[in-house]
Motif scaffolding. Structure first.
Motif, mmCIF file in Angstrom:
data_model
loop_
_atom_site.group_PDB
_atom_site.id
_atom_site.type_symbol
_atom_site.label_atom_id
_atom_site.label_comp_id
_atom_site.label_asym_id
_atom_site.label_seq_id
_atom_site.Cartn_x
_atom_site.Cartn_y
_atom_site.Cartn_z
ATOM 1 N N GLU A 46 4.568 7.838 16.752
ATOM 2 C CA GLU A 46 4.210 6.539 16.170
ATOM 3 C C GLU A 46 2.763 6.481 15.693
ATOM 4 O O GLU A 46 2.419 5.673 14.823
ATOM 5 N N GLU A 47 1.921 7.367 16.240
ATOM 6 C CA GLU A 47 0.511 7.325 15.850
ATOM 7 C C GLU A 47 0.325 7.581 14.363
ATOM 8 O O GLU A 47 -0.596 7.040 13.735
ATOM 9 N N TYR A 48 1.214 8.390 13.760
ATOM 10 C CA TYR A 48 1.115 8.660 12.329
ATOM 11 C C TYR A 48 1.440 7.403 11.517
ATOM 12 O O TYR A 48 0.806 7.134 10.489
ATOM 13 N N VAL A 49 2.399 6.649 11.980
ATOM 14 C CA VAL A 49 2.769 5.400 11.308
ATOM 15 C C VAL A 49 1.619 4.412 11.397
ATOM 16 O O VAL A 49 1.292 3.727 10.420
ATOM 17 N N LYS A 50 0.979 4.340 12.546
ATOM 18 C CA LYS A 50 -0.142 3.411 12.755
ATOM 19 C C LYS A 50 -1.340 3.788 11.887
ATOM 20 O O LYS A 50 -2.005 2.921 11.318
ATOM 21 N N ILE A 51 -1.605 5.088 11.777
ATOM 22 C CA ILE A 51 -2.711 5.555 10.928
ATOM 23 C C ILE A 51 -2.478 5.153 9.475
ATOM 24 O O ILE A 51 -3.378 4.640 8.796
ATOM 25 N N LEU A 52 -1.259 5.374 9.001
ATOM 26 C CA LEU A 52 -0.925 5.012 7.619
ATOM 27 C C LEU A 52 -0.972 3.510 7.404
ATOM 28 O O LEU A 52 -1.484 3.029 6.388
ATOM 29 N N HIS A 53 -0.441 2.763 8.370
ATOM 30 C CA HIS A 53 -0.419 1.300 8.239
ATOM 31 C C HIS A 53 -1.843 0.749 8.133
ATOM 32 O O HIS A 53 -2.130 -0.135 7.310
ATOM 33 N N LYS A 54 -2.736 1.271 8.944
ATOM 34 C CA LYS A 54 -4.135 0.821 8.918
ATOM 35 C C LYS A 54 -4.765 1.126 7.567
ATOM 36 O O LYS A 54 -5.469 0.289 6.993
ATOM 37 N N GLU A 55 -4.492 2.331 7.046
ATOM 38 C CA GLU A 55 -5.046 2.717 5.750
ATOM 39 C C GLU A 55 -4.476 1.853 4.633
ATOM 40 O O GLU A 55 -5.196 1.470 3.698
ATOM 41 N N ILE A 56 -3.206 1.529 4.733
ATOM 42 C CA ILE A 56 -2.565 0.680 3.718
ATOM 43 C C ILE A 56 -3.180 -0.706 3.702
ATOM 44 O O ILE A 56 -3.538 -1.237 2.644
ATOM 45 N N VAL A 57 -3.297 -1.323 4.875
ATOM 46 C CA VAL A 57 -3.820 -2.699 4.989
ATOM 47 C C VAL A 57 -5.254 -2.784 4.473
ATOM 48 O O VAL A 57 -5.664 -3.823 3.940
ATOM 49 N N GLN A 58 -6.005 -1.707 4.606
ATOM 50 C CA GLN A 58 -7.402 -1.710 4.163
ATOM 51 C C GLN A 58 -7.558 -1.313 2.698
ATOM 52 O O GLN A 58 -8.668 -1.335 2.171
ATOM 53 N N SER A 59 -6.457 -0.981 2.043
ATOM 54 C CA SER A 59 -6.535 -0.483 0.666
ATOM 55 C C SER A 59 -6.622 -1.600 -0.372
ATOM 56 O O SER A 59 -6.195 -2.738 -0.136
ATOM 57 N N GLU A 60 -7.141 -1.242 -1.531
ATOM 58 C CA GLU A 60 -7.222 -2.183 -2.655
ATOM 59 C C GLU A 60 -5.827 -2.501 -3.181
ATOM 60 O O GLU A 60 -5.559 -3.631 -3.614
ATOM 61 N N ILE A 61 -4.937 -1.517 -3.126
ATOM 62 C CA ILE A 61 -3.554 -1.719 -3.583
ATOM 63 C C ILE A 61 -2.900 -2.842 -2.788
ATOM 64 O O ILE A 61 -2.245 -3.721 -3.362
ATOM 65 N N TYR A 62 -3.086 -2.802 -1.488
ATOM 66 C CA TYR A 62 -2.506 -3.818 -0.606
ATOM 67 C C TYR A 62 -3.125 -5.193 -0.889
ATOM 68 O O TYR A 62 -2.405 -6.201 -0.995
ATOM 69 N N GLY A 63 -4.454 -5.237 -1.028
ATOM 70 C CA GLY A 63 -5.137 -6.501 -1.282
ATOM 71 C C GLY A 63 -4.682 -7.154 -2.572
ATOM 72 O O GLY A 63 -4.444 -8.367 -2.618
ATOM 73 N N THR A 64 -4.547 -6.351 -3.612
ATOM 74 C CA THR A 64 -4.102 -6.868 -4.914
ATOM 75 C C THR A 64 -2.687 -7.425 -4.821
ATOM 76 O O THR A 64 -2.386 -8.500 -5.363
ATOM 77 N N TYR A 65 -1.836 -6.697 -4.127
ATOM 78 C CA TYR A 65 -0.433 -7.112 -3.970
ATOM 79 C C TYR A 65 -0.332 -8.402 -3.161
ATOM 80 O O TYR A 65 0.406 -9.334 -3.531
ATOM 81 N N MET A 66 -1.071 -8.487 -2.089
ATOM 82 C CA MET A 66 -0.991 -9.646 -1.188
ATOM 83 C C MET A 66 -1.603 -10.911 -1.790
ATOM 84 O O MET A 66 -1.272 -12.023 -1.378
ATOM 85 N N THR A 67 -2.513 -10.751 -2.749
ATOM 86 C CA THR A 67 -3.159 -11.922 -3.351
ATOM 87 C C THR A 67 -2.566 -12.312 -4.698
ATOM 88 O O THR A 67 -3.013 -13.286 -5.322
ATOM 89 N N ALA A 68 -1.578 -11.568 -5.164
ATOM 90 C CA ALA A 68 -0.930 -11.907 -6.441
ATOM 91 C C ALA A 68 -0.278 -13.285 -6.338
ATOM 92 O O ALA A 68 0.214 -13.685 -5.277
ATOM 93 N N SER A 69 -0.277 -14.019 -7.446
ATOM 94 C CA SER A 69 0.251 -15.388 -7.438
ATOM 95 C C SER A 69 1.735 -15.437 -7.113
ATOM 96 O O SER A 69 2.221 -16.363 -6.465
ATOM 97 N N LYS A 70 2.467 -14.438 -7.574
ATOM 98 C CA LYS A 70 3.897 -14.386 -7.291
ATOM 99 C C LYS A 70 4.372 -12.931 -7.363
ATOM 100 O O LYS A 70 3.661 -12.055 -7.846
ATOM 101 N N THR A 71 5.562 -12.710 -6.903
ATOM 102 C CA THR A 71 6.107 -11.356 -6.929
ATOM 103 C C THR A 71 7.601 -11.398 -7.228
ATOM 104 O O THR A 71 8.244 -12.449 -7.137
ATOM 105 N N ASN A 72 8.142 -10.242 -7.595
ATOM 106 C CA ASN A 72 9.571 -10.107 -7.840
ATOM 107 C C ASN A 72 9.972 -8.676 -7.465
ATOM 108 O O ASN A 72 9.141 -7.910 -6.959
#
Length: 315
Positions: A114-140
Motif C-alpha cells: 500500500e505504501e506505493y499507492v500512498k506515495i502516488l496519491h500524495k504526488e497526485i494531490v500535490q500536482s498542478e494537474i490535480y489542482g486544475t481538475y479540482m478547481t474547474a467550473s464543471k466536468t463531464n
C-alpha cells in the motif's frame, strides 16, 4: 495488445536467456516464453488495478475529511469529492468483470504494498494537474477521462518507485512497461461512458496464430541453431565470432529461420522487423551490420530457390 514485433522480442529474450544459462532444455524455454507473454497481461491488469486502488484511497480520505469539523487546505475545492466521483475511475472500480479477473489471478499486489499507492496519491494531490481538475467550473466524462490519462502519463508512468517495484518483481517487465503503458493510454482514450465491461479486458494476442508463430519461431530457431551458425559464418569470414554481439547473432538466426521456415512472411517484413529490434536492443551499428548480412542471404536464397514465399504475409 502484443504485435508480432513484441512477440519476436519475447522469443529473442528466451534465446538470450538460454545462451546465458547452462540449462539447454527446449521445454524450459517454451515454458519461459509462455509465462513471459502471459505476464504482459498481468502487468496491464496491475496498472489498471493501481488506478482503482488510487481511487479507493482517495475515497477513504474524502470520507475521513467529511467527518472533521475543521477543513484543511486540500478541502477548499468547490467539490472536494470530484476525484472520487471521476466517471472513468468509477467505471473501473465498479467493473465486475475486471474485478473478477484481478481477483481470479490473485493480483493483490497493491493491497500488500500500500505504501506505493500512498506515495502516488500524495504526488497526485500535490500536482498542478490535480489542482486544475479540482478547481474547474464543471466536468463531464471526457474531462474526467482526460484527467486520468494525464495523471497516468505525467505522474504514474514516470514514477521511479513504481518502475523499481515492477523491475524487482519480474525482470522481463522492464521491456514490457513501455509497451503496456502505451497500450493502456490508447485504451483509456477509446473508453466511453457506455463501454462494455469486457472493453477493459482486451485480448493479449490478436489470435491463436500469434502464439503458434511465437512457439514455432523459438523451436525452429533453436533446433536449427548449428545450421544458422554456419550460414552466418559463411557471410562473415573475416569476422571473429566474439566480435559479433550476442544479440546480433540471435537476431540473425531468427531472421534466417523466418526466411526459410515462414513462407507467409515477406522477406522485407522480416528484415525491417529485425532491424528495428536491433536498433532498440543492440549496438548503434548493429542494424547496418545485420542488414548487410540479411541482404546477401536473401539474394542467395532467391537464386537457389531455397526461400519460397507465398501469401500476403503477416506482421
Amino acid at each position: 495488445m502484443l504485435t508480432r514485433r513484441h512477440i519476436r522480442v519475447k522469443v529473442m529474450q528466451c534465446i538470450y536467456a538460454l545462451t546465458q544459462s547452462e540449462d539447454d532444455s527446449l521445454e524450459k524455454q517454451q515454458k519461459f516464453l509462455n509465462v513471459s507473454i502471459a505476464n504482459v497481461y498481468t502487468l496491464y491488469l496491475l496498472l489498471l488495478g493501481l488506478l482503482m486502488e488510487l481511487h479507493q484511497l482517495a475515497k477513504k480520505h474524502a470520507d475521513h475529511a467529511s467527518k472533521k469539523y475543521l477543513s484543511e487546505d486540500g478541502d477548499t475545492y468547490p467539490d472536494t469529492k470530484r476525484f472520487v466521483k471521476n466517471k472513468l475511475l468509477l467505471q473501473l472500480t465498479e467493473n465486475k468483470a475486471l474485478g473478477q479477473e484481478i481477483s481470479k489471478r490473485k493480483l493483490n499486489n497493491w493491497y500488500l504494498n500500500e505504501e506505493y499507492v500512498k506515495i502516488l496519491h500524495k504526488e497526485i494531490v500535490q500536482s498542478e494537474i490535480y489542482g486544475t481538475y479540482m478547481t474547474a467550473s464543471k466536468t463531464n466524462y471526457e474531462a474526467d477521462r482526460n484527467f486520468v490519462i494525464d495523471l497516468f502519463k505525467e505522474i504514474i508512468a514516470p514514477n521511479e518507485k513504481i518502475y523499481e517495484y515492477f523491475e524487482d518483481d519480474k525482470l522481463t517487465w522492464v521491456d514490457d512497461i513501455p509497451i503496456v503503458n502505451t497500450f493502456l493510454v490508447k485504451r483509456l482514450k477509446k473508453a466511453k461512458p457506455d463501454s462494455a465491461e469486457r472493453f477493459f479486458l482486451p485480448r493479449l494476442l490478436k489470435d491463436q496464430q500469434d502464439m503458434v508463430f511465437a512457439k514455432d519461431l523459438l523451436v525452429k530457431t533453436l533446433l536449427n541453431n548449428s545450421e544458422w551458425e554456419k550460414e552466418i559464418q559463411a557471410k562473415t569470414p573475416n569476422w571473429d565470432k566474439d566480435r559479433i554481439a550476442e544479440i546480433d547473432h540471435i537476431l540473425l538466426k531468427m531472421a534466417i529461420c523466418e526466411f526459410i521456415h515462414f513462407s507467409s512472411i515477406p522477406e522485407k517484413v522480416t528484415i525491417n522487423e529485425y532491424l528495428e529490434i536491433a536498433k532498440e536492443y543492440s549496438t548503434p551499428k548493429s542494424s547496418i551490420f545485420i542488414n548487410g548480412i540479411l541482404d546477401k542471404l536473401v539474394k542467395e536464397y532467391k537464386r537457389s530457390g531455397r526461400m519460397q514465399k507465398m501469401g500476403r504475409g503477416l506482421l
